[in-house]
Design a protein around this motif. Structure first.
Motif, PDB file in Angstrom:
ATOM      1  N   SER A   3      28.346  49.809  31.689  1.00  0.00           N
ATOM      2  CA  SER A   3      29.667  49.869  31.471  1.00  0.00           C
ATOM      3  C   SER A   3      30.509  48.907  32.278  1.00  0.00           C
ATOM      4  O   SER A   3      31.649  48.788  31.870  1.00  0.00           O
ATOM      5  N   ALA A   4      29.867  48.804  33.439  1.00  0.00           N
ATOM      6  CA  ALA A   4      30.697  47.689  34.323  1.00  0.00           C
ATOM      7  C   ALA A   4      30.611  46.471  33.614  1.00  0.00           C
ATOM      8  O   ALA A   4      31.810  45.600  33.821  1.00  0.00           O
ATOM      9  N   LEU A   5      29.650  46.134  33.041  1.00  0.00           N
ATOM     10  CA  LEU A   5      29.793  44.848  32.390  1.00  0.00           C
ATOM     11  C   LEU A   5      30.575  44.830  31.176  1.00  0.00           C
ATOM     12  O   LEU A   5      31.181  43.881  30.709  1.00  0.00           O
ATOM     13  N   ALA A   6      30.306  45.840  30.515  1.00  0.00           N
ATOM     14  CA  ALA A   6      31.363  45.830  29.104  1.00  0.00           C
ATOM     15  C   ALA A   6      32.721  45.966  29.478  1.00  0.00           C
ATOM     16  O   ALA A   6      33.719  45.131  29.041  1.00  0.00           O
ATOM     17  N   ALA A   7      33.015  46.491  30.836  1.00  0.00           N
ATOM     18  CA  ALA A   7      34.725  46.472  31.399  1.00  0.00           C
ATOM     19  C   ALA A   7      34.936  45.101  31.611  1.00  0.00           C
ATOM     20  O   ALA A   7      36.214  44.609  31.427  1.00  0.00           O
ATOM     21  N   ARG A  13      38.218  39.019  27.877  1.00  0.00           N
ATOM     22  CA  ARG A  13      38.947  38.854  26.657  1.00  0.00           C
ATOM     23  C   ARG A  13      40.547  38.734  26.992  1.00  0.00           C
ATOM     24  O   ARG A  13      41.200  38.095  26.581  1.00  0.00           O
ATOM     25  N   ALA A  14      40.966  39.789  27.846  1.00  0.00           N
ATOM     26  CA  ALA A  14      42.277  40.066  28.210  1.00  0.00           C
ATOM     27  C   ALA A  14      42.893  38.728  29.119  1.00  0.00           C
ATOM     28  O   ALA A  14      43.879  38.230  28.746  1.00  0.00           O
ATOM     29  N   ASP A  15      42.041  38.296  29.861  1.00  0.00           N
ATOM     30  CA  ASP A  15      42.594  37.181  30.622  1.00  0.00           C
ATOM     31  C   ASP A  15      42.633  35.812  29.798  1.00  0.00           C
ATOM     32  O   ASP A  15      43.730  35.357  29.944  1.00  0.00           O
ATOM     33  N   LEU A  16      41.705  35.967  28.949  1.00  0.00           N
ATOM     34  CA  LEU A  16      41.778  34.416  27.979  1.00  0.00           C
ATOM     35  C   LEU A  16      42.651  34.706  27.269  1.00  0.00           C
ATOM     36  O   LEU A  16      43.490  33.580  26.721  1.00  0.00           O
ATOM     37  N   ALA A  17      43.222  35.812  26.438  1.00  0.00           N
ATOM     38  CA  ALA A  17      44.273  35.969  25.842  1.00  0.00           C
ATOM     39  C   ALA A  17      45.467  35.934  26.542  1.00  0.00           C
ATOM     40  O   ALA A  17      46.489  35.025  25.995  1.00  0.00           O
ATOM     41  N   ARG A  18      45.795  36.126  27.667  1.00  0.00           N
ATOM     42  CA  ARG A  18      47.091  36.047  28.678  1.00  0.00           C
ATOM     43  C   ARG A  18      47.265  34.674  29.160  1.00  0.00           C
ATOM     44  O   ARG A  18      48.457  34.241  29.286  1.00  0.00           O
ATOM     45  N   THR A  19      46.173  33.923  29.029  1.00  0.00           N
ATOM     46  CA  THR A  19      46.316  32.459  29.422  1.00  0.00           C
ATOM     47  C   THR A  19      46.017  31.439  28.297  1.00  0.00           C
ATOM     48  O   THR A  19      45.859  30.271  28.594  1.00  0.00           O
ATOM     49  N   ASP A 100      38.243  28.489  36.923  1.00  0.00           N
ATOM     50  CA  ASP A 100      39.346  29.235  37.729  1.00  0.00           C
ATOM     51  C   ASP A 100      39.545  30.504  37.047  1.00  0.00           C
ATOM     52  O   ASP A 100      41.053  30.897  37.183  1.00  0.00           O
ATOM     53  N   ILE A 101      39.043  31.010  35.991  1.00  0.00           N
ATOM     54  CA  ILE A 101      39.550  32.260  35.588  1.00  0.00           C
ATOM     55  C   ILE A 101      38.399  33.350  36.371  1.00  0.00           C
ATOM     56  O   ILE A 101      37.226  33.414  36.345  1.00  0.00           O
ATOM     57  N   PRO A 102      39.143  34.237  36.945  1.00  0.00           N
ATOM     58  CA  PRO A 102      38.593  35.176  38.004  1.00  0.00           C
ATOM     59  C   PRO A 102      37.579  35.997  37.319  1.00  0.00           C
ATOM     60  O   PRO A 102      36.462  36.052  37.751  1.00  0.00           O
ATOM     61  N   SER A 103      37.698  36.369  36.406  1.00  0.00           N
ATOM     62  CA  SER A 103      36.836  37.512  35.646  1.00  0.00           C
ATOM     63  C   SER A 103      35.536  36.730  35.133  1.00  0.00           C
ATOM     64  O   SER A 103      34.506  37.318  34.840  1.00  0.00           O
ATOM     65  N   LEU A 104      35.649  35.463  35.009  1.00  0.00           N
ATOM     66  CA  LEU A 104      34.411  34.614  34.668  1.00  0.00           C
ATOM     67  C   LEU A 104      33.733  34.173  35.790  1.00  0.00           C
ATOM     68  O   LEU A 104      32.759  33.467  35.557  1.00  0.00           O
ATOM     69  N   THR A 105      33.874  34.257  36.940  1.00  0.00           N
ATOM     70  CA  THR A 105      33.059  33.827  37.976  1.00  0.00           C
ATOM     71  C   THR A 105      31.990  34.382  38.187  1.00  0.00           C
ATOM     72  O   THR A 105      31.688  35.663  37.737  1.00  0.00           O
ATOM     73  N   TYR A 106      30.876  33.755  38.857  1.00  0.00           N
ATOM     74  CA  TYR A 106      29.549  34.319  39.253  1.00  0.00           C
ATOM     75  C   TYR A 106      30.025  35.650  40.113  1.00  0.00           C
ATOM     76  O   TYR A 106      29.253  36.592  39.683  1.00  0.00           O
ATOM     77  N   SER A 108      32.354  37.750  39.805  1.00  0.00           N
ATOM     78  CA  SER A 108      32.598  39.066  38.844  1.00  0.00           C
ATOM     79  C   SER A 108      31.513  39.441  38.357  1.00  0.00           C
ATOM     80  O   SER A 108      31.216  40.753  38.097  1.00  0.00           O
ATOM     81  N   TRP A 109      30.577  38.650  37.670  1.00  0.00           N
ATOM     82  CA  TRP A 109      29.643  38.931  36.994  1.00  0.00           C
ATOM     83  C   TRP A 109      28.610  39.753  37.806  1.00  0.00           C
ATOM     84  O   TRP A 109      28.128  40.845  37.432  1.00  0.00           O
ATOM     85  N   HIS A 110      28.369  39.067  39.105  1.00  0.00           N
ATOM     86  CA  HIS A 110      27.253  39.989  39.861  1.00  0.00           C
ATOM     87  C   HIS A 110      27.772  41.131  40.442  1.00  0.00           C
ATOM     88  O   HIS A 110      27.055  42.106  40.125  1.00  0.00           O
ATOM     89  N   GLU A 111      29.019  41.319  40.759  1.00  0.00           N
ATOM     90  CA  GLU A 111      29.486  42.782  41.049  1.00  0.00           C
ATOM     91  C   GLU A 111      29.453  43.617  40.031  1.00  0.00           C
ATOM     92  O   GLU A 111      29.158  44.750  40.102  1.00  0.00           O
ATOM     93  N   ALA A 112      29.659  43.124  38.749  1.00  0.00           N
ATOM     94  CA  ALA A 112      29.515  44.293  37.560  1.00  0.00           C
ATOM     95  C   ALA A 112      28.230  44.552  37.302  1.00  0.00           C
ATOM     96  O   ALA A 112      27.897  45.551  36.757  1.00  0.00           O
TER      97      ALA A 112
END
Ligand SMILES: Cc1cc2nc3c(=O)[nH]c(=O)nc-3n(C[C@H](O)[C@H](O)[C@H](O)COP(=O)(O)OP(=O)(O)OC[C@H]3O[C@@H](n4cnc5c(N)ncnc54)[C@H](O)[C@@H]3O)c2cc1C
Length: 478
Positions: A3-7, A13-19, A100-106, A108-112
């Protein structure tokens, strides 16, 4: 999927849409000679550079693109093939392919995947996880990619297009593109080198660090590793861990390189602006840096030094090699070493003609030797052979007008380094180097279409507001 990875993916998707601004499509389809639509950009190589470049293009609304890689999906780049270290060498906080998209950094992925405490405890990124992260990134930003597909040849085609001859599953076909990016890694423009005395030895005795080496077969054997960079040490350690009887690492220089110049240059000013400097400054810096070669991190050294059967020889260039029954005797200024097997970690040398996909224009790629004469104290025959790239990473011509179409072939690899400093094939530079490449690509596409844009602008007749006639009349009456 957890669920963390899905979140996290929902967050992406939200970050990419907003930017996503500006979202307007701006490229019209171009017809290829075969009647199909040509690609706007064809990216060869789906390693981290190809992925980041593709992602940067998608964010610039250049969506008619394709990534090709000859490797099977998941096996792109060196990570799961010839990279022989347990973790990356670069610090875990070096960002890059995320642009530079925070949710796409390594991170973020590792923490998820493993939780934020696990990230806090992590020293360096395990290389297998880095490979997994790159695959995730490619999927989550929805890059169109084709694996098991090799670029064989590039040729000019009608209407300023490029024809890329590719082969997958034994089938050869031609793809047309307006631009091609070669994100083809360490070997993009050359080959792994071997010291001259070893070049004619049969492959049963000698390999390069880029080769597929059967380390199990080295159990109980005497191994010599030539070179003293990080990859040489990694191969020495792998042989030791596989049970080699002795491993001798031969460093040509009097002292091994302990300073890592790439650590010094990792600041935004240098990474972003070295390429803005004149040839004299670019050459001065990059010659000094590349002649130093890359150092190795402490854990890389420790991995070898903990074995008592590891021997480091400094000031030990291989002057001659002699086959003695089924062993090789290596001669150095400090005596001889007898080895069953030799691994060369002596780097890559430029050899454009040696790369099949470059063969139609290899001899007209301008090199630094064609463009710049360094002062006597700064010469380097090795670096003279690097390509001299334009400010959009495109090849430039040695003889003008012979192959003008190579201005649409852009190189983002280790060979881009003399022109741009750290750039292709380096995680530390991606945050600045990839946007510069993407900027160069979009600039070229925009300029080439300028007449179309002018015509579209002249024809633009969409009113932004409706002015009611009665209001206009009322104003006149006042
Ligand atoms: C052993 C090793 C360890 C490294 N460790 C680090 C590190 O810890 N930190 C760091 O910052 N950097 C490191 N680097 C440097 C750099 O980050 C890597 O080389 C990285 O792989 C570069 O990414 P890339 O996308 O440019 O090239 P690659 O990852 O090599 O990808 C190039 C891709 O192009 C494909 N390709 C090539 N030719 C063709 C063709 N004709 N047709 C189709 N596909 C083709 C290949 O299959 C490959 O998948 C390391 C490099 C090596 C070699």
């Amino acid at each position: 999927m957890s669920s963390a990875l899905a979140a996290l993916e929902a967050q992406v998707r939200a970050d990419l849409a907003r930017t996503a601004h500006p979202k307007a499509a701006w490229l019209r389809p171009t017809l290829a000679p075969d009647g199909r639509a040509a690609l706007d950009v064809l990216i060869i190589g789906a390693g981290q550079s190809g992925i980041a470049t593709g992602f940067g293009l998608m964010r610039s609304q250049v969506t008619n693109i394709l990534l090709l890689d000859k490797a099977a999906a998941g096996l792109e780049g060196p990570w799961l093939t010839y990279a022989r270290m347990p973790t990356l060498r670069s610090p875990k906080d070096f960002t890059g392919p995320d642009l530079d998209i925070p949710s796409l950094t390594y991170q973020s992925w590792h923490e998820a995947r493993f939780g934020s405490e696990h990230w806090q405890q992590l020293d360096l990124i395990p290389r297998g996880l880095w490979a997994e992260y790159l695959l995730w990134l490619q999927r989550v930003v929805e890059l169109p990619a084709r694996n098991g597909c090799e670029l064989l040849e590039i040729a000019p085609a009608a209407d300023g297009l490029l024809a890329a001859v590719v082969k997958s599953a034994g089938v050869v076909e031609t793809l047309h593109a307006r631009k091609i990016v070669l994100a083809t890694g360490q070997e993009a423009m050359g080959n792994w080198t071997m010291p001259e005395p070893l070049r004619d030895l049969p492959s049963a005795f000698v390999a390069s660090v880029g080769d597929d080496i059967d380390f199990e077969a080295l159990r109980g054997k005497h191994v010599a590793v030539i070179g003293a960079g990080a990859s040489a040490f990694d191969n020495a350690a792998t042989a030791l861990e596989a049970g080699a009887a002795e491993v001798h690492l031969l460093c040509r220089r009097a002292k091994i390189q302990l300073i890592q110049p790439y650590r010094w240059l990792t600041f935004r000013g240098f990474l972003r602006h070295l390429s803005d400097l004149d040839d004299a400054w670019r050459w001065r810096f990059m010659r000094a840096i590349l002649e130093m070669r890359e150092g190795f991190p402490q854990p890389t050294y420790d991995r070898c030094a903990r074995h008592s059967n590891f021997f480091l020889h400094q000031g030990a260039p291989v002057e001659a090699a002699r086959r003695v029954s089924n062993k090789i005797e290596l001669h150095t200024p400090h005596g001889s070493i007898v080895a069953d097997f030799i691994i060369c970690g002596t780097g890559i040398d430029m050899n454009f003609a040696g790369r099949r996909e470059l063969r139609n224009f290899a001899d007209n790629i301008a090199t630094w030797a064609d463009r710049y004469q360094p002062p006597p104290g700064e010469r380097s025959a090795r670096l003279d052979r690097f390509p001299y790239l334009a400010d959009d990473y495109a090849f430039t011509e040695r003889i003008p007008e012979e192959t003008p179409w190579i201005a649409n072939i852009h190189l983002f690899a280790i060979a881009s380094t003399m022109s741009f400093g750290a750039s292709g094939s380096s995680i530390n530079a991606m945050t600045t180097a990839v946007p510069k490449l993407v900027h160069g690509l979009t600039r070229g596409l925009f300029r080439a279409d300028i007449e179309q844009h002018w015509a579209a602008f002249k024809a633009y007749d969409v009113p932004q507001a409706v002015v009611a006639r009665q209001v206009e009349t009322a104003a006149k009456a006042e």
